[in-house]
Design a protein around this motif. Structure first.
Motif, short mmCIF file in Angstrom:
data_model
loop_
_atom_site.label_atom_id
_atom_site.label_comp_id
_atom_site.label_asym_id
_atom_site.label_seq_id
_atom_site.Cartn_x
_atom_site.Cartn_y
_atom_site.Cartn_z
N VAL A 144 0.95 -1.12 -0.09
CA VAL A 144 0.31 -0.11 0.36
C VAL A 144 0.60 1.08 -0.04
N GLU A 145 0.22 2.37 -0.68
CA GLU A 145 1.16 3.54 -0.23
C GLU A 145 1.16 4.48 1.15
N GLY A 146 2.07 5.11 1.36
CA GLY A 146 1.82 5.56 3.06
C GLY A 146 3.14 5.58 3.60
N GLU A 147 2.84 5.86 4.65
CA GLU A 147 4.49 6.11 5.68
C GLU A 147 4.32 4.74 6.94
N LEU A 148 6.23 4.89 6.81
CA LEU A 148 6.36 3.23 8.17
C LEU A 148 6.89 4.63 8.86
N ARG A 149 6.29 4.33 10.35
CA ARG A 149 6.60 5.04 11.26
C ARG A 149 7.28 4.47 12.30
N LEU A 150 8.27 4.39 12.92
CA LEU A 150 8.90 3.70 14.42
C LEU A 150 7.74 4.00 15.37
N VAL A 151 7.95 3.73 15.61
CA VAL A 151 6.81 3.64 17.27
C VAL A 151 7.61 3.20 18.24
N GLU A 152 8.98 3.59 19.36
CA GLU A 152 9.51 3.91 19.80
C GLU A 152 9.98 5.46 20.31
N ASP A 153 10.26 4.98 21.63
CA ASP A 153 10.98 6.64 21.61
C ASP A 153 12.41 6.64 21.91
N ILE A 154 13.13 7.05 20.49
CA ILE A 154 14.39 6.95 19.91
C ILE A 154 14.92 8.54 20.47
N ILE A 155 15.95 9.04 20.59
CA ILE A 155 16.92 9.36 20.65
C ILE A 155 17.38 10.07 19.18
N ALA A 156 16.86 11.28 18.99
CA ALA A 156 16.85 11.86 17.53
C ALA A 156 19.05 11.84 17.64
N GLY A 157 20.03 11.67 16.54
CA GLY A 157 20.84 11.54 16.21
C GLY A 157 21.64 9.83 16.14
N PHE A 158 20.77 9.42 16.63
CA PHE A 158 21.95 8.04 17.17
C PHE A 158 21.27 7.30 15.78
N ALA A 159 21.86 6.00 16.12
CA ALA A 159 21.39 4.46 15.06
C ALA A 159 21.57 3.31 15.61
N TRP A 160 20.24 2.60 14.84
CA TRP A 160 20.60 1.68 16.18
C TRP A 160 20.23 0.67 14.90
N ARG A 161 21.64 -0.35 15.54
CA ARG A 161 21.61 -1.63 14.49
C ARG A 161 20.19 -2.50 14.88
N ILE A 162 19.90 -3.13 13.30
CA ILE A 162 18.12 -3.89 13.96
C ILE A 162 18.52 -5.40 13.13
N ASP A 163 19.79 -5.52 13.03
CA ASP A 163 20.11 -6.88 13.07
C ASP A 163 21.22 -6.64 13.71
N LYS A 164 21.20 -7.02 14.79
CA LYS A 164 22.73 -7.61 15.63
C LYS A 164 23.02 -8.92 15.81
N ASN A 165 21.52 -9.93 15.84
CA ASN A 165 22.30 -11.46 15.67
C ASN A 165 22.87 -11.45 15.21
#
Length: 151
Positions: free
Chosen positions: A76-97
């Motif tokens: 579908v056309e739209g947005e993907l939103r992150l629904v976590e309290d994340i601090i701007a300016g940082f990077a977060w690895r999603i494929d840790k394992n």
């Protein structure tokens, strides 16, 4: 990391490009993204003001892409939103394992990083004209699909 899909939103008038000599993806025109979700050496750029995905960028040599016959998910056309309290300016690895693998379908021109197989409960959203993201039934990011313009 949990995400939500917001359907029926106008997609951004941007495109993903792959620069062959630099072996990297970039979004054109460039956008503001101050949170990065990292998979392998690639980044999904998120704007902290609305927490939505804006771009995809980073290093990905074609030599590391696995040849595959890919079946592009219906999105579908739209947005993907992150629904976590994340601090701007940082990077977060999603494929840790385990570092996510990359796949490329030479016939269709589609690239996928993550799990290219969709199953019941998975949802796909097109966030810009040649970028699709897929979340699974737990609202975790499962894959990023790009039909890049090669430069």
């Amino acid at each position: 990391m949990k995400f939500e899909i917001i359907e029926n939103r106008k997609i951004e008038d941007k495109e993903e490009r792959y620069f062959i000599s630099e072996k990297s993806f970039e979004c054109y025109p460039s956008v503001n993204a101050d949170i990065n979700v990292i998979m392998a050496y690639l980044n999904l750029g998120i704007d902290s003001e609305d927490m939505s995905v804006k771009c995809f960028w980073g290093f990905s040599p074609k030599e590391s892409w696995k040849d595959a016959n890919l079946c592009v998910p219906v999105a579908v056309e739209g947005e993907l939103r992150l629904v976590e309290d994340i601090i701007a300016g940082f990077a977060w690895r999603i494929d840790k394992n385990k570092m996510w693998e990359s796949y490329f379908d030479k016939k269709s021109g589609w690239y996928c990083i993550g799990n290219p197989r969709t199953k019941g409960g998975d949802k796909a959203v097109k966030v810009i004209k040649n970028l699709i993201t897929v979340v699974d039934d737990t609202n975790s990011l499962k894959a990023v699909w790009v039909h890049p313009v090669f430069c």
